[in-house]
Design a protein around this motif. Structure first.
Motif, short mmCIF file in Angstrom:
data_model
loop_
_atom_site.label_atom_id
_atom_site.label_comp_id
_atom_site.label_asym_id
_atom_site.label_seq_id
_atom_site.Cartn_x
_atom_site.Cartn_y
_atom_site.Cartn_z
N LYS A 1 16.07 -5.61 5.24
CA LYS A 1 15.86 -4.70 4.04
C LYS A 1 16.93 -3.63 4.43
O LYS A 1 17.85 -3.11 3.59
N TYR B 1 20.49 -2.59 2.34
CA TYR B 1 20.80 -1.24 1.66
C TYR B 1 21.95 -0.62 2.62
O TYR B 1 21.60 0.48 3.30
N ARG C 1 22.92 3.29 2.58
CA ARG C 1 21.49 4.54 2.66
C ARG C 1 21.36 4.72 4.02
O ARG C 1 21.17 3.70 4.92
N GLU D 1 12.01 8.61 -2.05
CA GLU D 1 12.78 8.16 -3.02
C GLU D 1 13.27 6.68 -2.68
O GLU D 1 14.19 6.11 -3.49
N SER D 2 12.62 6.04 -1.72
CA SER D 2 13.11 4.95 -0.97
C SER D 2 12.77 3.70 -2.19
O SER D 2 11.61 3.63 -2.56
N PRO D 3 13.60 2.52 -2.31
CA PRO D 3 13.11 1.45 -2.93
C PRO D 3 12.25 0.28 -2.26
O PRO D 3 11.72 -0.44 -2.81
#
Length: 238
Positions: free
Chosen positions: A192, A196, A199, A208-210
């Protein structure tokens, strides 16, 4: 105190970029004025992750001879114009051509700019990694140095020549070197993080992380442990 943190190791795939990222994250967490030197311009993964949150200088350090000298001159010319007190340099493979060959240029200039020189030598599996570490000119003159095994990029039980041959490790420690590790990150979460690329680790661990909450916590725990075992000893000493 101003710090120039150099992630070295000479070989590819030993974790130089990972250590650079961890050092950047620690600097941001500590409220330092960060500048990043992306010396591995072919891959540029450190630049890709932090170019929106910190000043990034892309300087190809995979050079030798006068080309290397020119690259170093360009780099420190830029650094002199910045007000950064925490500079992280991500070295490419074969960085000895620039960093070690021109240590007598890098060190006095960095010190005149007020930087302590902190070198992380990322340990490879081959015996040559231990030999190169003890022969590295920039390691020999650094204010602090640490040899780091990157467990994230390798099998945890893999024997490293560095840590299984006392005659190499003893020389390193006798010369003032520290040793440390970057702990293994769960493969699912590591995938993961790679997904990203733009980021920071802190943002992926933040509200605010997905990512799922449990994945965020795994990153937080990994960051703290990585700092404690590899970054903080280099920056602050044992």
């Amino acid at each position: 105190m101003k710090h120039l943190v150099i992630s070295h190791g000479d070989k590819g795939g030993v974790g130089k970029s990972i250590f650079s990222m961890l050092a950047v994250e620690f600097g941001l967490f500590s409220g330092r004025n960060i500048a990043i030197v992306e010396g591995d311009t072919k891959i540029g993964d450190v630049k890709a992750r932090y170019e929106n949150v910190a000043s990034v200088l892309s300087v190809n350090l995979d050079k030798s001879g006068k080309d290397a000298e020119n690259a170093i001159a360009t780099l420190f010319g830029h650094l002199e114009g910045l007000e950064s007190d925490f500079v992280v340099m991500n070295a490419p493979a074969n960085a000895h051509k620039a960093l070690d060959s021109y240590a007598k240029l890098i060190v006095p200039v960095a010190r005149e700019l007020g930087f302590q020189i902190c070198v992380a030598w990322m340990v490879g599996r081959e015996s040559s990694s231990a030999t190169l570490a003890n022969e590295s000119a920039i390691c020999q003159v650094a204010d602090r140095k640490i040899a780091v095994v990157n467990r994230h990029e390798s099998d945890y039980d893999q024997d490293y020549y560095w840590f299984t041959t006392p005659r190499y490790k003893d020389v390193w420690i006798a010369s003032g070197g520290l040793t440390g590790e970057i702990p293994e990150l769960a493969s699912r979460v590591g995938a993961k993080v790679k997904e990203y690329q733009g980021r920071s680790f802190a943002s992926l661990a933040g509200p605010e992380s997905p990512l799922f909450i449990v994945e965020r916590q795994i990153i937080k725990n990994w960051l703290r442990k990585s700092w404690q075992e590899s970054v903080i000893p280099l920056i602050e000493g044992e």
